[in-house]
Scaffold this active site. Structure first.
Site, PDB file in Angstrom:
ATOM      1  N   SER A  64       0.871  -1.172   0.000  1.00 21.71           N
ATOM      2  CA  SER A  64       0.000   0.000   0.000  1.00 21.71           C
ATOM      3  C   SER A  64       0.906   1.219   0.000  1.00 21.71           C
ATOM      4  CB  SER A  64      -0.857   0.011   1.272  1.00 21.71           C
ATOM      5  OG  SER A  64      -1.507   1.251   1.452  1.00 21.71           O
ATOM      6  N   TYR A  75      -2.132  -1.311  11.079  1.00 20.80           N
ATOM      7  CA  TYR A  75      -2.234  -1.524   9.628  1.00 20.80           C
ATOM      8  C   TYR A  75      -0.943  -1.106   8.937  1.00 20.80           C
ATOM      9  CZ  TYR A  75      -3.409  -0.683   4.760  1.00 20.80           C
ATOM     10  OH  TYR A  75      -3.384  -0.666   3.384  1.00 20.80           O
TER      11      TYR A  75
END
Length: 276
Positions: free
Chosen positions: A133, A146
């Site tokens: 990401s 995360y």
């Protein structure tokens, strides 16, 4: 020419679904893995081979790889896409949830890679695609666990790339920006479960609102942007080591490199609408 085989995790929706369909269109035999295969039936009608797989269960991972090898004899492309966003203040998120975030986003991907690599090495070819990401290069408020998983997968991918070079196996990192999937809603739900009350409630409300924002959702890139990027990577003679693509990915990663820490803190806090 023997048809190449691809295994894509998290194939029931979003990036995984788009990637599976893209690789099918390129002539690959594609196994789409998900915990619930009922969500894969519409894709099966378009050529996908559904595969029940829980990336947190070793027997499930072994069984999935064994099936692919028994039916096709090879794994040419592994796309580690399964994952989710667990948001919440570090003080609030339970250790159990933190471990699950790592189990799904990191350890599941690494274990599946371990199981696939002997088959790639035997052919001295293959491509491992790890979906990290832009969150593996930047940080956002209340997203500590995360981001930790994505930073970890970035580092593991770098080490793996060097280790596998002598065997003719490529390792590619895909760094999506904002993509129109279920991710934002799931992250917002997790955030509210963890931090909707207590000392971080104001921050949690602001970030959850940002994650669900209709204005923001209109700017998000479709999952096909990532699927097309993966297709370019796996068909390239010498793929890039990283591809940052999708809404906001390149600008935000660039700003993180350029700005001092506290300046970036201010920027990202304002963009999340945090109270000051």
């Amino acid at each position: 020419m023997t048809t190449k085989t691809a295994l894509v995790t998290g194939a029931s929706s979003g990036i995984g679904e788009a990637t599976a369909l893209k690789l099918i269109s390129l002539g690959y035999t594609v196994y789409g893995a998900a915990r619930r295969t009922d969500r894969l039936q519409s894709l099966a009608e378009r050529g996908l081979r559904p595969l029940a797989m829980d990336v947190t269960d070793d027997d499930s991972l072994r069984g999935g790889v064994d099936r692919v090898i028994s039916e096709t004899g090879r794994i040419d492309v592994l796309v580690n896409n399964a994952g989710y966003g667990s948001y919440g203040a570090l003080e609030d998120v339970s250790q159990e949830e933190a471990r699950r975030q790592f189990d799904v986003n990191v350890f599941g991907a690494v274990r599946l890679t371990q199981l696939a690599l002997p088959h790639m090495r035997s052919r001295r070819s293959g491509t491992v695609v790890n979906i990290t990401s832009m969150g593996g290069k930047i940080y956002t408020p209340l997203g500590g666990w995360y981001h930790a998983t994505k930073f970890a997968l970035e580092a593991l991918s770098d080490c793996l790339r060097v280790e596998l070079k002598p065997f003719g196996i490529d390792v590619v990192v895909i760094e999506p920006g904002g993509i129109a999937t279920e991710w934002g809603a799931i992250a917002a739900d997790r955030l509210e479960q963890s931090s909707a009350t207590g000392p971080y409630s104001d921050q949690a409300a602001a970030v959850a609102t940002s994650l669900r924002s209709e204005t923001m959702s209109k700017r998000l890139s479709p999952p096909t942007v990532i699927a097309d990027t993966i297709a370019r990577a796996v068909t390239a003679r010498r793929p890039k080591t990283r591809y940052a693509t999708g809404f906001g990915a390149r600008p935000l990663i660039g700003l993180r490199r350029l700005l001092p820490d506290r300046a970036y803190d201010t920027l990202i806090s304002r963009s999340a609408g945090l109270p000051r």
